[in-house]
Design a protein around this motif. Structure first.
Motif, PDB file in Angstrom:
ATOM      1  N   PHE A  86       0.831  -1.208   0.000  1.00 12.18           N
ATOM      2  CA  PHE A  86       0.000   0.000   0.000  1.00 12.18           C
ATOM      3  C   PHE A  86       0.863   1.255   0.000  1.00 12.18           C
ATOM      4  O   PHE A  86       0.619   2.205  -0.762  1.00 12.18           O
ATOM      5  N   ILE A  87       1.896   1.277   0.860  1.00 11.46           N
ATOM      6  CA  ILE A  87       2.742   2.467   0.977  1.00 11.46           C
ATOM      7  C   ILE A  87       3.408   2.792  -0.351  1.00 11.46           C
ATOM      8  O   ILE A  87       3.351   3.933  -0.845  1.00 11.46           O
ATOM      9  N   PHE A  88       4.054   1.799  -0.963  1.00 18.02           N
ATOM     10  CA  PHE A  88       4.805   2.093  -2.188  1.00 18.02           C
ATOM     11  C   PHE A  88       3.895   2.258  -3.396  1.00 18.02           C
ATOM     12  O   PHE A  88       4.235   3.011  -4.322  1.00 18.02           O
ATOM     13  N   ASP A  89       2.751   1.601  -3.407  1.00 21.50           N
ATOM     14  CA  ASP A  89       1.783   1.869  -4.482  1.00 21.50           C
ATOM     15  C   ASP A  89       1.298   3.312  -4.389  1.00 21.50           C
ATOM     16  O   ASP A  89       1.139   3.987  -5.408  1.00 21.50           O
ATOM     17  N   TRP A  90       1.047   3.791  -3.160  1.00 19.02           N
ATOM     18  CA  TRP A  90       0.599   5.178  -2.969  1.00 19.02           C
ATOM     19  C   TRP A  90       1.683   6.149  -3.417  1.00 19.02           C
ATOM     20  O   TRP A  90       1.389   7.129  -4.120  1.00 19.02           O
ATOM     21  N   LEU A  91       2.929   5.888  -3.017  1.00 14.23           N
ATOM     22  CA  LEU A  91       4.020   6.817  -3.312  1.00 14.23           C
ATOM     23  C   LEU A  91       4.401   6.843  -4.782  1.00 14.23           C
ATOM     24  O   LEU A  91       4.978   7.834  -5.255  1.00 14.23           O
ATOM     25  N   GLU A  92       4.100   5.792  -5.522  1.00 13.11           N
ATOM     26  CA  GLU A  92       4.570   5.696  -6.907  1.00 13.11           C
ATOM     27  C   GLU A  92       3.444   5.742  -7.936  1.00 13.11           C
ATOM     28  O   GLU A  92       3.710   5.591  -9.127  1.00 13.11           O
ATOM     29  N   THR A  93       2.210   5.950  -7.507  1.00 14.30           N
ATOM     30  CA  THR A  93       1.090   5.934  -8.434  1.00 14.30           C
ATOM     31  C   THR A  93       0.350   7.270  -8.389  1.00 14.30           C
ATOM     32  O   THR A  93      -0.450   7.512  -7.477  1.00 14.30           O
ATOM     33  N   THR A 276       8.924  11.591  -7.773  1.00  9.27           N
ATOM     34  CA  THR A 276      10.268  11.466  -8.344  1.00  9.27           C
ATOM     35  C   THR A 276      11.233  10.999  -7.274  1.00  9.27           C
ATOM     36  O   THR A 276      11.459  11.711  -6.284  1.00  9.27           O
ATOM     37  N   PRO A 277      11.806   9.796  -7.411  1.00  6.31           N
ATOM     38  CA  PRO A 277      12.796   9.352  -6.418  1.00  6.31           C
ATOM     39  C   PRO A 277      14.065  10.178  -6.526  1.00  6.31           C
ATOM     40  O   PRO A 277      14.464  10.590  -7.618  1.00  6.31           O
ATOM     41  N   PHE A 278      14.685  10.439  -5.380  1.00  3.40           N
ATOM     42  CA  PHE A 278      15.927  11.213  -5.421  1.00  3.40           C
ATOM     43  C   PHE A 278      17.077  10.492  -4.726  1.00  3.40           C
ATOM     44  O   PHE A 278      18.043  11.123  -4.292  1.00  3.40           O
ATOM     45  N   ASP A 279      16.998   9.167  -4.632  1.00  3.19           N
ATOM     46  CA  ASP A 279      18.148   8.389  -4.175  1.00  3.19           C
ATOM     47  C   ASP A 279      18.517   7.408  -5.275  1.00  3.19           C
ATOM     48  O   ASP A 279      17.713   7.078  -6.145  1.00  3.19           O
ATOM     49  N   GLN A 280      19.737   6.930  -5.247  1.00  2.00           N
ATOM     50  CA  GLN A 280      20.245   6.067  -6.307  1.00  2.00           C
ATOM     51  C   GLN A 280      20.026   4.587  -6.041  1.00  2.00           C
ATOM     52  O   GLN A 280      20.027   3.783  -6.965  1.00  2.00           O
ATOM     53  N   VAL A 281      19.834   4.238  -4.776  1.00  2.00           N
ATOM     54  CA  VAL A 281      19.717   2.827  -4.411  1.00  2.00           C
ATOM     55  C   VAL A 281      18.247   2.432  -4.327  1.00  2.00           C
ATOM     56  O   VAL A 281      17.414   3.193  -3.851  1.00  2.00           O
ATOM     57  N   VAL A 292      12.030  -0.660  -5.240  1.00  5.96           N
ATOM     58  CA  VAL A 292      11.505   0.665  -4.903  1.00  5.96           C
ATOM     59  C   VAL A 292      12.601   1.492  -4.241  1.00  5.96           C
ATOM     60  O   VAL A 292      13.657   0.974  -3.868  1.00  5.96           O
ATOM     61  N   HIS A 293      12.328   2.766  -4.100  1.00  7.04           N
ATOM     62  CA  HIS A 293      13.297   3.678  -3.507  1.00  7.04           C
ATOM     63  C   HIS A 293      12.932   3.970  -2.054  1.00  7.04           C
ATOM     64  O   HIS A 293      11.859   3.596  -1.574  1.00  7.04           O
ATOM     65  N   SER A 294      13.818   4.672  -1.385  1.00  5.51           N
ATOM     66  CA  SER A 294      13.551   5.061   0.003  1.00  5.51           C
ATOM     67  C   SER A 294      13.359   6.564   0.144  1.00  5.51           C
ATOM     68  O   SER A 294      13.054   7.039   1.230  1.00  5.51           O
ATOM     69  N   SER A 295      13.528   7.313  -0.943  1.00  2.42           N
ATOM     70  CA  SER A 295      13.388   8.765  -0.895  1.00  2.42           C
ATOM     71  C   SER A 295      12.605   9.237  -2.112  1.00  2.42           C
ATOM     72  O   SER A 295      12.953   8.893  -3.245  1.00  2.42           O
ATOM     73  N   TYR A 296      11.577  10.038  -1.859  1.00  8.55           N
ATOM     74  CA  TYR A 296      10.702  10.494  -2.932  1.00  8.55           C
ATOM     75  C   TYR A 296      10.422  11.993  -2.802  1.00  8.55           C
ATOM     76  O   TYR A 296      10.156  12.493  -1.718  1.00  8.55           O
ATOM     77  N   HIS A 297      10.471  12.669  -3.941  1.00  7.23           N
ATOM     78  CA  HIS A 297      10.020  14.058  -4.036  1.00  7.23           C
ATOM     79  C   HIS A 297       8.592  14.011  -4.558  1.00  7.23           C
ATOM     80  O   HIS A 297       8.346  13.613  -5.703  1.00  7.23           O
ATOM     81  N   LEU A 298       7.632  14.397  -3.724  1.00  9.41           N
ATOM     82  CA  LEU A 298       6.221  14.258  -4.040  1.00  9.41           C
ATOM     83  C   LEU A 298       5.576  15.618  -4.235  1.00  9.41           C
ATOM     84  O   LEU A 298       5.797  16.540  -3.453  1.00  9.41           O
TER      85      LEU A 298
END
Length: 326
Positions: A86-93, A276-281, A292-298
């Protein structure tokens, strides 16, 4: 003299003494060795166990750091997998399409009506200065009233001349003085600046800690006044806690609360425009089935129907506690 004791010849008395001395020496050495072993063992037991070496398959020769679900299957429940999904679907959709999305300095701003920042009464809050304050400068040039908050950096050179007001305040979940640093909640900042009855056209939070605190404070606690319904657009730099990857991905309170916060953000009408993710890993989380990433610019806008139960904000989530002590 008992028959089983044989009298030693006089010529061997010196040798007998020597053997007895050697025997005593051996006993002393064995005792010392045993004591030393006990000391070493006590030291080993008293120290934390060394961390196991990272698995050869834990990091691929790409940009993906893999924590495979089967590694932590013993600790992760089906409910946990649903939470991460749920968390990553929310952050990336994205759930809202802005027809007039423009670049304003370092930020993207939606100019769809009625979300577009208007010249009259335009109010902008920006948390975290950073090296690039082109967004704040351009919004001030458009006629917006811009307030900048950062306790860790000085006021950018030229900001005052551009009409930007600077405060060395930290956005927190509780208003309090810590040494010489003033921490204020978003609601108290609005009260302090006389903005209680005004709308914030754009709220930018690019302080990693403040972003998470703001979401959890506004969405999962009723201690402070709810003010996100007075914000039209929100840009946050959200950095997820990944230290838990070192603890077998066991459920932790931050992710549990984040799930609640994101769910309630939808209830208050907040929609995701851009992520938009802003970490490389990248990482594998159980139940997500993709890296998935651990840092997002929302970039989020408040345009949906508001169905959030304000009273429900203070209900605690006891799932972690129940699982920990059951």
């Amino acid at each position: 003299m008992p028959a089983y004791i044989t009298k030693q010849p006089s010529c061997s008395r010196a040798g007998g003494r020597l053997r007895r001395v050697l025997a005593v020496g051996v006993v002393v050495l064995l005792t010392a060795a045993s004591f030393g072993a006990m000391v070493v063992a006590a030291g080993v037991i008293g120290r934390p166990a060394p961390r196991p070496a990272a698995s050869a398959t834990a990091r691929l020769p790409t940009d993906v750091a893999v924590i495979k679900p089967d590694v932590v299957a013993a600790f992760i429940t089906g409910r946990d997998r649903q939470m991460y999904r749920f968390i990553f679907d929310w952050l990336e959709t994205p759930t809202f399409s802005c027809g007039d999305l423009r670049a304003v300095g370092s930020e993207s701003v939606c100019f769809d009506a009625p979300l577009a920042p208007v010249t009259t009464g335009c109010l902008v809050y920006s948390v975290g200065v950073g090296a690039d304050w082109s967004f704040e400068r351009q919004m001030a040039a458009r006629g917006c009233e811009v307030h900048l908050f950062d306790p860790t950096a000085p006021m950018p050179e030229g900001a005052a001349a551009a009409g930007i007001r600077f405060y060395p305040w930290e956005v927190a979940s509780k208003s309090i003085w810590i040494g010489e640093r003033l921490r204020l909640t978003l609601a108290d900042i609005m009260t302090e600046l006389g903005h209680t009855d005004r709308r914030i056209q754009f709220l930018k939070v690019h302080d990693d800690n403040a972003a998470m605190r703001l979401l959890l404070d506004q969405m999962t606690s009723s201690k402070n006044r709810f003010v996100l319904d007075q914000v039209d657009q929100i840009s946050i730099a959200l950095r997820l806690p990944i230290y838990m990857l070192q603890h077998d991905l066991r459920i932790n309170m931050e992710y549990d609360l984040l799930e609640t916060a994101l769910g309630r953000a939808g209830e208050v009408g907040i929609r995701l425009v851009r992520s938009t993710p802003f970490d490389q890993v990248r990482y594998w989380f159980p139940g997500v089935e993709r890296a998935v990433h651990s840092s997002y610019h929302l970039l989020m806008v408040r345009t949906g129907r508001d169905t959030l139960d304000r009273i429900d904000r203070n209900q605690k989530n006891f799932r972690l506690l129940q699982r920990t002590w059951s």
